[in-house]
Design a protein around this motif. Structure first.
Motif, short mmCIF file in Angstrom:
data_model
loop_
_atom_site.label_atom_id
_atom_site.label_comp_id
_atom_site.label_asym_id
_atom_site.label_seq_id
_atom_site.Cartn_x
_atom_site.Cartn_y
_atom_site.Cartn_z
N LEU A 275 38.66 36.84 42.67
CA LEU A 275 38.36 38.19 42.19
C LEU A 275 37.87 39.04 43.35
O LEU A 275 36.91 38.70 44.03
CB LEU A 275 37.28 38.14 41.09
CG LEU A 275 36.74 39.48 40.62
CD1 LEU A 275 37.84 40.30 39.94
CD2 LEU A 275 35.55 39.28 39.68
N LYS A 276 38.54 40.17 43.57
CA LYS A 276 38.17 41.08 44.66
C LYS A 276 37.82 42.44 44.08
O LYS A 276 38.56 43.00 43.27
CB LYS A 276 39.33 41.22 45.66
CG LYS A 276 38.98 42.08 46.88
CD LYS A 276 40.18 42.25 47.80
CE LYS A 276 40.53 40.96 48.51
NZ LYS A 276 41.61 41.16 49.51
N LYS A 290 35.63 33.70 45.04
CA LYS A 290 36.79 32.81 45.06
C LYS A 290 37.04 32.12 43.73
O LYS A 290 38.17 32.05 43.26
CB LYS A 290 36.62 31.78 46.19
CG LYS A 290 36.62 32.40 47.57
CD LYS A 290 36.42 31.36 48.66
CE LYS A 290 36.40 32.01 50.04
NZ LYS A 290 36.17 31.03 51.12
N ASN A 291 35.99 31.58 43.14
CA ASN A 291 36.15 30.87 41.87
C ASN A 291 34.96 31.15 40.96
O ASN A 291 33.81 31.01 41.37
CB ASN A 291 36.27 29.36 42.08
CG ASN A 291 37.57 28.96 42.75
OD1 ASN A 291 38.62 29.03 42.14
ND2 ASN A 291 37.48 28.57 44.02
N ASN A 316 31.54 29.61 42.45
CA ASN A 316 31.78 28.65 43.51
C ASN A 316 30.97 27.38 43.22
O ASN A 316 31.18 26.73 42.21
CB ASN A 316 31.49 29.25 44.88
CG ASN A 316 32.41 30.44 45.17
OD1 ASN A 316 33.58 30.44 44.79
ND2 ASN A 316 31.89 31.45 45.84
N LYS A 317 29.96 27.03 44.05
CA LYS A 317 29.17 25.83 43.80
C LYS A 317 27.88 26.11 43.04
O LYS A 317 27.13 25.18 42.72
CB LYS A 317 28.83 25.14 45.12
CG LYS A 317 30.05 24.58 45.86
CD LYS A 317 29.61 23.89 47.15
CE LYS A 317 30.81 23.33 47.90
NZ LYS A 317 30.41 22.65 49.16
N SER A 351 28.10 29.67 48.75
CA SER A 351 28.72 30.10 47.50
C SER A 351 28.56 31.58 47.22
O SER A 351 29.14 32.10 46.27
CB SER A 351 28.14 29.29 46.32
OG SER A 351 28.47 27.93 46.43
N LEU A 352 27.73 32.26 48.02
CA LEU A 352 27.54 33.70 47.82
C LEU A 352 28.86 34.43 48.04
O LEU A 352 29.60 34.13 48.98
CB LEU A 352 26.48 34.24 48.78
CG LEU A 352 25.05 33.70 48.56
CD1 LEU A 352 24.13 34.18 49.67
CD2 LEU A 352 24.52 34.12 47.20
N PRO A 353 29.20 35.40 47.18
CA PRO A 353 30.47 36.12 47.32
C PRO A 353 30.60 36.80 48.68
O PRO A 353 29.66 37.45 49.16
CB PRO A 353 30.40 37.16 46.19
CG PRO A 353 29.44 36.58 45.20
CD PRO A 353 28.43 35.84 46.00
N ASP A 354 31.76 36.65 49.30
CA ASP A 354 32.02 37.31 50.58
C ASP A 354 31.93 38.82 50.40
O ASP A 354 32.44 39.38 49.43
CB ASP A 354 33.42 36.94 51.09
CG ASP A 354 33.54 35.46 51.42
OD1 ASP A 354 32.49 34.81 51.55
OD2 ASP A 354 34.68 34.97 51.53
N GLY A 355 31.29 39.48 51.36
CA GLY A 355 31.19 40.94 51.31
C GLY A 355 29.98 41.45 50.58
O GLY A 355 29.57 42.60 50.77
#
Length: 655
Positions: A275-276, A290-291, A316-317, A351-355
């Motif tokens: 998801l972006k 990512k997940n 994520n995790k 696991s933190l969302p990129d960006g």
């Protein structure tokens, strides 16, 4: 004399004959009934909704199969709401006789449904009006019963077998257009397969929805994917809300919808991949998750709606169990609980969302932690707000910093304020800068004044003030906007030294996490934090740090500042570039500024920060003598009057 069994048998026969008679009568007069029904609906649309509803041709095929063609609904003086060329459907006759409409099959060819807005006129406005006669505001709604009824009716209208060819859903919001065309949709033997064309002003894609759907048993497992390469881009949101969003796939699973007594249970899961999101209010960069998966269990009762604590959210995790509830039994109460079981700190960081947490990228940590949040807000008793946040850590230690190296606060570094995405001139935080001022060379009056206005419990808290945070939440809920913050000096320091001033979700989340790390790992002493704070905060237009500020306003060093001057400097911190509005055209404090200063002084007296001896010279007015004077609009005296006054004074002298 007939027995009970014989009587029941006779009654059953009578009912069967009656049912057959109804079927025969319905079969004979079905076309007439159909035309009468269409006329009734058309009349209702005209009278109630000021719309024209027409069906060019309508007929029965057999007992329960219905054929319609050229079905059109057009609101008056507006665009067509929908038009369908051909529609074939079958209705479960037994359910129809009991008042429960249940579609068996459905075939649609060549049609569209469109929502159009031109200026302020919308072609669907007439259908949004409320029926005031049936609305009972004082009657409490049974959420379980109401929701189950709505779901059942909606699913009954979903046919068990369905074929759609070329059915479009269109949206035109003053030129912002989106079309979702179901070129093919097949629901056969509970298996769903589609081919969808999506077209907007900015994107063109082909989508596919496939999977399992059983509307009668209230179960489904469907996937939403892209036929073409690349991610699925969500239409319309980018033009309407400036929100760019995309994902690789979505999966929706409904395992159970069950009414048990006075409660309704809805169980299943939702999952999304890559998801972006991109929006100015979220972050300055693309945010990528990512997940993500949500194993949900919704519970509804007569007076509550909730997400059960057995539900699980996975990012994520990161896995945690949420509990959320809306209760109306006595008062209107909102509840939220979060239980994050023990996990590795490094797994959390990665696991933190990129960006969304750019300053944490590259950070490494050891140890574990768990977290619990308990929040409750009673709308009728807002002051009884519950906010309990607990983090329990074991051997938690930061071994490597990311972009935000908090340890730099202990040494010399170059500070550049970032305003409107533009870096300002550099300010050296260190003794090589002649304006840099150590804490022991800053007037104690200024330290006391700033701590009073900005953060009275700075030396005792760990980055956050729970009570202030609670009051902030209460006020923001009441005003339905972020009208009050709960910022401490620690938070201001982190925001200034490491983050931008942009008002985004990303910046606020990073600020909270960085402050917690800074304050709870003893990276920097409180005294050093306060010293850096005094030397980097903005104190006027292009004025940074107390060394520059004391010269800019009063042509003094920070140690030479009087009590009045310190009170003034402390009060302008929230809006330093508007300092001139506190001064009148004669160079004196305006009335509102005098009241603020008096209020601040009284607080400091009550807290024992000032004594009567400190205020001996307080009656003396402040005098803006430095470069700041050029920003103040002084009243220009009449030169003629000055000359007359001067001559008059000379005459008096001669006498």
């Amino acid at each position: 004399m007939k027995t009970g069994k014989q009587k029941l048998l006779i009654a059953a026969k009578v009912l069967f004959v009656l049912f057959v008679a109804i079927l025969i009568a319905f079969y004979i007069f079905r076309d007439a009934v159909l035309q009468q029904t269409i006329a009734k609906v058309s009349h209702e649309m005209q009278v109630e909704y000021n719309s024209s509803f027409t069906i060019k041709k309508a007929s029965f095929d057999g007992l329960s199969r219905l054929n319609l063609s050229e079905i059109i609904l057009v609101p008056k003086n507006a665009d067509t709401l929908f038009k369908i060329q051909k529609l074939k459907t079958s209705v479960n006759l037994w359910h129809l006789l009991t008042g429960d409409v249940q579609l068996g099959t459905l075939e649609v060819q060549n049609g569209f449904v469109q929502l159009v807005k031109k200026g302020k006129v919308r072609n669907f406005d007439a259908f949004l009006k409320k029926d005031n006669q049936t609305e009972i505001r004082d009657e409490k709604k049974d959420y379980a019963q109401f929701t189950y009824r709505i779901i059942s009716k909606a699913l009954n209208l979903v046919p068990t077998d369905m074929i759609l060819d070329n059915l479009s859903f269109r949206l035109d919001d003053n030129g912002k257009k989106a079309t979702i065309n179901f070129q093919k949709l097949r629901l056969v033997n509970k298996q769903l397969e589609t081919s969808i064309q999506v077209q907007t002003n900015t994107i063109s894609q082909r989508w596919k929805i496939k999977g399992f759907a059983d509307p009668r048993n209230k179960k489904a497992d469907i996937r939403f994917v892209n036929i073409d390469t690349g991610a699925i881009q969500m239409p319309y949101l980018d033009e309407r809300f400036n929100l760019k969003s995309s994902f690789d796939s979505i999966r929706l699973n409904i395992q159970n919808i069950d009414r048990d007594g006075d409660q309704l249970h809805i169980d299943g899961f939702m999952a999304i991949a890559n998801l972006k999101l991109n929006h100015p209010k979220i972050a300055s960069k693309d945010v990528l998750l990512k997940n993500a998966k949500f194993d949900y269990r919704f519970l509804l009762g007569s007076n509550f709606i909730s997400i059960d604590s057995s539900s699980t959210v996975q990012l994520n995790k990161i896995k945690f169990h949420p509990y959320a509830a809306y209760e109306t039994e006595k008062d209107t109460i909102y509840k939220l609980k979060v239980n994050l079981p023990k996990m590795k700190a490094q797994d959390f960081i990665t696991s933190l969302p990129d960006g969304l947490f750019t300053h944490f990228q590259g950070m490494e940590a050891t140890g574990t932690f768990d977290y619990k949040l308990d929040f409750a807000f009673n709308q009728n008793k807002p002051n009884q707000l519950v906010f309990d946040s607990k983090l329990k850590k074991e051997n938690l230690r930061i071994t490597k910093y990311g972009e935000a190296n908090l340890n730099k606060l202990n040494g010399e570094f170059m500070y550049r304020a970032l305003i409107n995405k533009v870096f300002q001139r550099g300010v050296l935080v260190g003794n090589a800068n002649p304006n840099y001022t150590p804490l022991d060379q800053i007037s104690p009056y200024l330290q006391k004044s700033v701590l009073t206005t900005e953060d009275p419990s700075f030396f005792s808290h760990r980055g956050f003030i729970t009570e202030a945070f609670k009051q902030s939440i209460v006020k923001n809920i009441r005003t339905k906007k972020f009208s009050r913050g709960a910022s401490t000096i620690s938070m201001q320091l982190v925001k200034n030294a490491f983050l931008s001033r942009e008002k985004t979700v990303s910046r606020k989340l990073e600020e909270i996490l960085l402050v917690y790390i800074l304050e709870n790992n003893r990276i920097v002493s409180k005294e050093r934090m306060l010293e850096v704070y005094f030397n980097i905060i903005e104190w006027g237009p292009n004025v940074y740090g107390i060394g520059e500020a004391s010269q800019f306003y009063f042509q003094k060093t920070p140690a030479e500042l009087s009590l009045n001057e310190c009170l003034y400097l402390a009060r302008i911190i929230p809006s330093p570039k508007k300092f001139m509005y506190q001064i009148n055209n004669q160079g004196m404090l305006k009335d509102f500024a005098v009241k603020q200063e008096s209020f601040l002084t009284n607080i400091m007296f009550r807290r024992g920060l000032l004594t009567p001896d400190d205020t001996i010279y307080k009656s003396l007015p402040i005098l803006i003598s430095g470069p700041a004077k050029s920003f103040i609009k002084f009243k220009v005296q009449d030169s003629t009057q000055i000359k007359v006054d001067s001559l008059a004074n000379d005459d008096e002298f001669d006498l």
